[in-house]
Design a protein around this motif. Structure first.
Motif, PDB file in Angstrom:
ATOM      1  N   ASP A  14       2.622  -3.106   0.562  1.00 37.84           N
ATOM      2  CA  ASP A  14       2.477  -1.877   1.015  1.00 37.84           C
ATOM      3  C   ASP A  14       3.935  -1.418   1.490  1.00 37.84           C
ATOM      4  O   ASP A  14       4.779  -2.098   1.325  1.00 37.84           O
ATOM      5  CB  ASP A  14       1.542  -1.564   2.053  1.00 37.84           C
ATOM      6  CG  ASP A  14       2.016  -2.473   3.250  1.00 37.84           C
ATOM      7  OD1 ASP A  14       2.641  -3.239   3.369  1.00 37.84           O
ATOM      8  OD2 ASP A  14       0.861  -2.499   4.174  1.00 37.84           O
ATOM      9  N   LYS A  15       4.061  -0.073   1.616  1.00 37.33           N
ATOM     10  CA  LYS A  15       5.433   0.500   1.853  1.00 37.33           C
ATOM     11  C   LYS A  15       5.174   1.554   2.897  1.00 37.33           C
ATOM     12  O   LYS A  15       4.230   2.453   2.638  1.00 37.33           O
ATOM     13  CB  LYS A  15       5.865   0.638   0.617  1.00 37.33           C
ATOM     14  CG  LYS A  15       7.647   1.352   0.733  1.00 37.33           C
ATOM     15  CD  LYS A  15       8.077   1.718  -0.382  1.00 37.33           C
ATOM     16  CE  LYS A  15       9.138   0.876  -1.206  1.00 37.33           C
ATOM     17  NZ  LYS A  15      10.068  -0.141  -0.536  1.00 37.33           N
ATOM     18  N   THR A  44       0.035   1.617  -0.744  1.00 39.08           N
ATOM     19  CA  THR A  44      -0.673   0.193  -0.624  1.00 39.08           C
ATOM     20  C   THR A  44      -0.983   0.037  -2.171  1.00 39.08           C
ATOM     21  O   THR A  44      -1.701   1.011  -2.843  1.00 39.08           O
ATOM     22  CB  THR A  44      -1.373  -0.206   0.465  1.00 39.08           C
ATOM     23  OG1 THR A  44      -1.667  -1.646   0.476  1.00 39.08           O
ATOM     24  CG2 THR A  44      -2.431   0.572   0.462  1.00 39.08           C
ATOM     25  N   ASP A  45      -1.307  -1.272  -2.499  1.00 41.09           N
ATOM     26  CA  ASP A  45      -1.769  -1.688  -3.615  1.00 41.09           C
ATOM     27  C   ASP A  45      -3.455  -1.941  -3.022  1.00 41.09           C
ATOM     28  O   ASP A  45      -3.660  -2.796  -2.295  1.00 41.09           O
ATOM     29  CB  ASP A  45      -1.267  -2.995  -3.953  1.00 41.09           C
ATOM     30  CG  ASP A  45      -1.752  -3.795  -5.122  1.00 41.09           C
ATOM     31  OD1 ASP A  45      -3.233  -3.448  -5.591  1.00 41.09           O
ATOM     32  OD2 ASP A  45      -1.121  -4.687  -5.435  1.00 41.09           O
ATOM     33  N   ASN A  88      -5.137  -5.309  -2.373  1.00 38.58           N
ATOM     34  CA  ASN A  88      -4.829  -5.798  -1.036  1.00 38.58           C
ATOM     35  C   ASN A  88      -6.619  -5.774  -0.225  1.00 38.58           C
ATOM     36  O   ASN A  88      -6.573  -6.643   0.649  1.00 38.58           O
ATOM     37  CB  ASN A  88      -4.020  -5.019   0.098  1.00 38.58           C
ATOM     38  CG  ASN A  88      -2.804  -5.354  -0.464  1.00 38.58           C
ATOM     39  OD1 ASN A  88      -2.419  -6.284  -1.214  1.00 38.58           O
ATOM     40  ND2 ASN A  88      -1.926  -4.658  -0.222  1.00 38.58           N
ATOM     41  N   TYR A 109       2.082   6.343   3.567  1.00 36.59           N
ATOM     42  CA  TYR A 109       1.901   4.694   3.380  1.00 36.59           C
ATOM     43  C   TYR A 109       1.368   4.934   1.947  1.00 36.59           C
ATOM     44  O   TYR A 109       0.101   5.469   1.731  1.00 36.59           O
ATOM     45  CB  TYR A 109       0.968   4.584   4.539  1.00 36.59           C
ATOM     46  CG  TYR A 109       0.319   3.175   4.533  1.00 36.59           C
ATOM     47  CD1 TYR A 109       1.049   2.052   4.831  1.00 36.59           C
ATOM     48  CD2 TYR A 109      -0.986   2.956   3.978  1.00 36.59           C
ATOM     49  CE1 TYR A 109       0.741   0.720   4.740  1.00 36.59           C
ATOM     50  CE2 TYR A 109      -1.426   1.601   4.043  1.00 36.59           C
ATOM     51  CZ  TYR A 109      -0.871   0.536   4.077  1.00 36.59           C
ATOM     52  OH  TYR A 109      -1.025  -0.654   4.133  1.00 36.59           O
TER      53      TYR A 109
END
Length: 121
Positions: free
Chosen positions: A40-41, A21-22, A25, A19
């Protein structure tokens, strides 16, 4: 070519997936900020291995491929290098990593948070 994880990115490896993510956030967002957050991804299990090789310091593609090859010993290192290049360029387009022809260029492309950037309000 050098690659590194951007300084504002959080990564978690959960073994069966990754996972990314920035961290904006989870931080401050100014009301006059028109920038798009990265979001996110979810990464596959092998994608998590590839991302885990990255760090906050620029590394060459050769060094990254050697790290990844330790997890996939039955795969030719040239295949890993080509797959890593494609994967990292995709993640760079998504905003999670940066690349550069030199260490300095790679570092310069990483935007870091600073109150100085915000100016006086």
């Amino acid at each position: 070519m050098f690659f590194k994880q951007k300084s504002n990115i959080i990564f978690r490896n959960y073994e069966s997936f990754g996972y990314v993510t920035d961290n904006r956030n989870f931080g401050y967002k100014r009301t006059d900020d028109n920038k798009n957050n990265i979001g996110d991804k979810i990464l596959s299990e092998s994608g998590a291995v590839f991302f885990s090789a990255l760090g906050r310091k620029p590394q060459t593609l050769d060094d990254l491929a050697k790290k990844i090859n330790k997890q996939f010993t039955d795969v030719d290192i040239e295949i890993i290098k080509n797959d890593a290049r494609d994967f990292y360029f995709m993640l760079e387009q998504d905003g999670f990593i940066v690349s550069g022809e030199t260490i300095q260029e790679c570092e310069k492309r990483d935007t870091k948070f600073s109150y100085k950037i915000l100016g006086n309000h």
